[in-house]
Design a protein around this motif. Structure first.
Motif, PDB file in Angstrom:
ATOM      1  N   LEU A   1      -7.245  10.181 -14.500  1.00  0.00           N
ATOM      2  CA  LEU A   1      -6.416  10.660 -15.603  1.00  0.00           C
ATOM      3  C   LEU A   1      -7.009  11.909 -16.242  1.00  0.00           C
ATOM      4  CD1 LEU A   1      -5.429   7.269 -17.288  1.00  0.00           C
ATOM      5  CD2 LEU A   1      -3.978   8.759 -15.912  1.00  0.00           C
ATOM      6  N   VAL A   2      -8.310  11.894 -16.459  1.00  0.00           N
ATOM      7  CA  VAL A   2      -8.967  13.054 -17.052  1.00  0.00           C
ATOM      8  C   VAL A   2      -8.846  14.262 -16.140  1.00  0.00           C
ATOM      9  CG1 VAL A   2     -11.225  14.028 -17.641  1.00  0.00           C
ATOM     10  CG2 VAL A   2     -10.578  11.791 -18.517  1.00  0.00           C
ATOM     11  N   PHE A   3      -9.009  14.038 -14.844  1.00  0.00           N
ATOM     12  CA  PHE A   3      -8.934  15.168 -13.919  1.00  0.00           C
ATOM     13  C   PHE A   3      -7.507  15.676 -13.780  1.00  0.00           C
ATOM     14  CE2 PHE A   3     -12.604  16.825 -11.863  1.00  0.00           C
ATOM     15  CZ  PHE A   3     -12.134  17.759 -10.960  1.00  0.00           C
ATOM     16  N   ILE A   4      -6.529  14.782 -13.873  1.00  0.00           N
ATOM     17  CA  ILE A   4      -5.129  15.230 -13.876  1.00  0.00           C
ATOM     18  C   ILE A   4      -4.882  16.152 -15.060  1.00  0.00           C
ATOM     19  CG2 ILE A   4      -2.763  14.442 -14.313  1.00  0.00           C
ATOM     20  CD1 ILE A   4      -3.355  12.040 -12.521  1.00  0.00           C
TER      21      ILE A   4
ATOM     22  N   LEU B   1       3.408  34.678 -12.653  1.00  0.00           N
ATOM     23  CA  LEU B   1       2.193  34.669 -11.843  1.00  0.00           C
ATOM     24  C   LEU B   1       1.006  34.117 -12.633  1.00  0.00           C
ATOM     25  CD1 LEU B   1       2.453  38.088  -9.953  1.00  0.00           C
ATOM     26  CD2 LEU B   1       2.483  35.814  -8.928  1.00  0.00           C
ATOM     27  N   ALA B   2       0.917  34.494 -13.910  1.00  0.00           N
ATOM     28  CA  ALA B   2      -0.191  34.027 -14.743  1.00  0.00           C
ATOM     29  C   ALA B   2      -0.148  32.512 -14.927  1.00  0.00           C
ATOM     30  CB  ALA B   2      -0.150  34.728 -16.104  1.00  0.00           C
ATOM     31  N   VAL B   3       1.050  31.983 -15.168  1.00  0.00           N
ATOM     32  CA  VAL B   3       1.195  30.526 -15.334  1.00  0.00           C
ATOM     33  C   VAL B   3       0.853  29.812 -14.028  1.00  0.00           C
ATOM     34  CG1 VAL B   3       2.833  28.661 -15.746  1.00  0.00           C
ATOM     35  CG2 VAL B   3       2.871  30.682 -17.193  1.00  0.00           C
ATOM     36  N   MET B   4       1.374  30.319 -12.911  1.00  0.00           N
ATOM     37  CA  MET B   4       1.100  29.700 -11.616  1.00  0.00           C
ATOM     38  C   MET B   4      -0.397  29.698 -11.305  1.00  0.00           C
ATOM     39  SD  MET B   4       4.184  31.026  -9.128  1.00  0.00           S
ATOM     40  CE  MET B   4       3.733  29.850  -7.833  1.00  0.00           C
ATOM     41  N   LEU B   5      -1.037  30.839 -11.532  1.00  0.00           N
ATOM     42  CA  LEU B   5      -2.460  30.958 -11.229  1.00  0.00           C
ATOM     43  C   LEU B   5      -3.322  30.162 -12.199  1.00  0.00           C
ATOM     44  CD1 LEU B   5      -2.517  34.749 -10.333  1.00  0.00           C
ATOM     45  CD2 LEU B   5      -3.051  32.869  -8.773  1.00  0.00           C
ATOM     46  N   SER B   6      -2.822  29.952 -13.416  1.00  0.00           N
ATOM     47  CA  SER B   6      -3.558  29.115 -14.368  1.00  0.00           C
ATOM     48  C   SER B   6      -3.618  27.676 -13.876  1.00  0.00           C
ATOM     49  CB  SER B   6      -2.890  29.166 -15.748  1.00  0.00           C
ATOM     50  OG  SER B   6      -2.979  30.453 -16.315  1.00  0.00           O
ATOM     51  N   PHE B   7      -2.507  27.207 -13.297  1.00  0.00           N
ATOM     52  CA  PHE B   7      -2.464  25.847 -12.775  1.00  0.00           C
ATOM     53  C   PHE B   7      -3.159  25.736 -11.416  1.00  0.00           C
ATOM     54  CE2 PHE B   7       1.569  25.225 -15.394  1.00  0.00           C
ATOM     55  CZ  PHE B   7       0.926  24.436 -16.332  1.00  0.00           C
ATOM     56  N   SER B   8      -3.005  26.756 -10.597  1.00  0.00           N
ATOM     57  CA  SER B   8      -3.466  26.668  -9.210  1.00  0.00           C
ATOM     58  C   SER B   8      -4.251  27.916  -8.826  1.00  0.00           C
ATOM     59  CB  SER B   8      -2.250  26.502  -8.284  1.00  0.00           C
ATOM     60  OG  SER B   8      -2.636  26.486  -6.953  1.00  0.00           O
TER      61      SER B   8
ATOM     62  N   ILE C   1      -8.767  14.651  -2.495  1.00  0.00           N
ATOM     63  CA  ILE C   1      -8.381  16.063  -2.543  1.00  0.00           C
ATOM     64  C   ILE C   1      -6.866  16.216  -2.560  1.00  0.00           C
ATOM     65  CG2 ILE C   1      -8.383  18.209  -1.213  1.00  0.00           C
ATOM     66  CD1 ILE C   1     -11.210  17.665  -0.407  1.00  0.00           C
ATOM     67  N   TRP C   2      -6.134  15.381  -1.813  1.00  0.00           N
ATOM     68  CA  TRP C   2      -4.678  15.547  -1.726  1.00  0.00           C
ATOM     69  C   TRP C   2      -4.016  15.334  -3.085  1.00  0.00           C
ATOM     70  CZ3 TRP C   2      -1.135  11.867  -3.040  1.00  0.00           C
ATOM     71  CH2 TRP C   2      -1.566  10.538  -3.098  1.00  0.00           C
ATOM     72  N   VAL C   3      -4.591  14.471  -3.928  1.00  0.00           N
ATOM     73  CA  VAL C   3      -4.031  14.257  -5.262  1.00  0.00           C
ATOM     74  C   VAL C   3      -4.188  15.518  -6.110  1.00  0.00           C
ATOM     75  CG1 VAL C   3      -4.237  12.934  -7.399  1.00  0.00           C
ATOM     76  CG2 VAL C   3      -4.473  11.781  -5.187  1.00  0.00           C
ATOM     77  N   VAL C   4      -5.383  16.105  -6.055  1.00  0.00           N
ATOM     78  CA  VAL C   4      -5.649  17.331  -6.821  1.00  0.00           C
ATOM     79  C   VAL C   4      -4.739  18.458  -6.364  1.00  0.00           C
ATOM     80  CG1 VAL C   4      -7.407  19.050  -7.400  1.00  0.00           C
ATOM     81  CG2 VAL C   4      -8.040  16.641  -7.227  1.00  0.00           C
ATOM     82  N   LEU C   5      -4.601  18.630  -5.041  1.00  0.00           N
ATOM     83  CA  LEU C   5      -3.755  19.706  -4.514  1.00  0.00           C
ATOM     84  C   LEU C   5      -2.294  19.488  -4.872  1.00  0.00           C
ATOM     85  CD1 LEU C   5      -5.303  20.199  -0.941  1.00  0.00           C
ATOM     86  CD2 LEU C   5      -5.556  21.685  -2.945  1.00  0.00           C
ATOM     87  N   LEU C   6      -1.831  18.254  -4.781  1.00  0.00           N
ATOM     88  CA  LEU C   6      -0.439  17.945  -5.098  1.00  0.00           C
ATOM     89  C   LEU C   6      -0.132  18.274  -6.554  1.00  0.00           C
ATOM     90  CD1 LEU C   6       2.268  16.671  -4.235  1.00  0.00           C
ATOM     91  CD2 LEU C   6       1.357  14.455  -4.981  1.00  0.00           C
ATOM     92  N   VAL C   7      -1.011  17.875  -7.463  1.00  0.00           N
ATOM     93  CA  VAL C   7      -0.787  18.126  -8.885  1.00  0.00           C
ATOM     94  C   VAL C   7      -0.818  19.622  -9.183  1.00  0.00           C
ATOM     95  CG1 VAL C   7      -1.726  17.826 -11.203  1.00  0.00           C
ATOM     96  CG2 VAL C   7      -1.671  15.887  -9.623  1.00  0.00           C
TER      97      VAL C   7
END
Length: 322
Positions: free
Chosen positions: A252-255, A90-97, A114-120
């Protein structure tokens, strides 16, 4: 004096710009969290929990973390009987999302889709959870929680009380934003006037080269790593505008930052849950670097291929005219 004045002005303008996004989102989402909508979202997500090694009720902190913030998610986790492995997943998932509505809206203000950010972010959360579930055989002991002040999960009854609760949360969110963004912008203005940014850019050059971006992205990287996507957005927007960061480098930076941002605050928040923090930090950092380097490599290859095709097309056209 001019430096402080300019920094204060920039900070207030940035707070206003971000506040227009954050206030209505915080108000609406906070109010919805007190209605049947949250229960509906939880039930909808429950079937997929077993696929990543989590119980059905684990959907609650995931939903709270993604639509509200990490504090709400951790508050929910403290009420559950989970194993160390489940808490770590849960911690790893929430760290990413986490905080998807606000941080995605901020990403749009920076100039990203927005769709790129959500997908990543959602993709990283799900893939990392599945890999941990498959390859980590330990962590079956019950998690031992420390003390964390409760908040963000209380039940409010009555439409008036819910509306008031939403307004309070939204106003507090804006005040917190201003308290963080304004000093940051003043400090950045001081750095600019004293020409510290050039020195800082040189220090970051080796790392930016590893990621495949130009040194002028160093301020954006530092802001996101230190303050997160929401609070660091003011610096990102300003840096992208003033430093001439290209669209490609910004992506790239935002990814990188959607995988690894606010590394100190976000990591320490999970300390009371009794999970190993260094692995959590390393997972985020390594995944962010590998993902960004891979995307940069593929992007550069595609650009090179397109350039070669355009050159060949121009040569053929010139030969035909001759």
């Amino acid at each position: 004096m001019n430096t402080l004045k300019q920094g204060l002005k920039t900070g207030l303008l940035t707070t206003w710009k971000l506040g227009k996004i954050i206030f209505p989102i915080t108000l609406i989402v906070t109010m919805l969290s007190q209605t049947f909508v949250m229960d509906w979202l939880t039930r909808m997500m429950a079937p997929m929990m077993g696929f990543i090694g989590l119980s059905g009720e684990s959907a609650i902190p995931l939903v709270l973390g993604n639509v509200l913030n990490l504090y709400a998610a951790i508050g929910a986790m403290l009420t559950m009987d989970l194993t160390v492995k489940q808490v770590f997943i849960l911690a790893v998932m929430l760290s990413f999302s986490h905080n998807l509505f606000v941080e995605s809206a901020v990403a749009k203000q920076v100039g990203l889709k927005i769709w790129v950010v959500l997908l990543v972010r959602i993709g990283l959360a799900l893939v990392s959870a599945w890999l941990i579930h498959i390859f980590w055989q330990g962590g079956s002991e019950k998690a031992s929680y420390g003390f964390v002040p409760s908040g963000g999960t209380e039940n409010i009854e009555g439409y008036g009380a819910i509306a008031l609760y939403g307004m309070e949360s939204a106003i507090i969110g804006i005040l917190q934003l201003a308290a963080i963004v304004i000093p940051i912008m003043v400090f950045i203005q001081i750095m600019k006037d004293l020409q510290w940014l050039q020195v800082f850019s040189k220090w970051m050059t080796p790392f930016t080269k590893v990621l495949g971006v130009k040194p002028n992205t160093s301020t954006t990287l530092a802001a996101g790593l230190t303050f997160g996507l929401a609070y660091g957005a003011g610096v990102m927007i300003q840096a992208a505008k003033e430093d001439g960061v290209s669209k490609k480098d910004l992506y790239l930076v935002f990814i990188f930052l959607v995988a690894c941002h606010a590394v100190i605050e976000d990591t320490l928040l999970f300390a009371p849950l009794g999970i190993p923090l260094w692995p959590l930090l390393l997972v985020r950092l390594v995944v962010a670097i590998l993902l960004t380097v891979t995307v940069a490599f593929v992007w550069n290859r595609l650009e090179k291929k397109q350039e070669n095709e355009e050159t060949e097309t121009a040569s053929v056209s010139y030969s035909q005219r001759s």
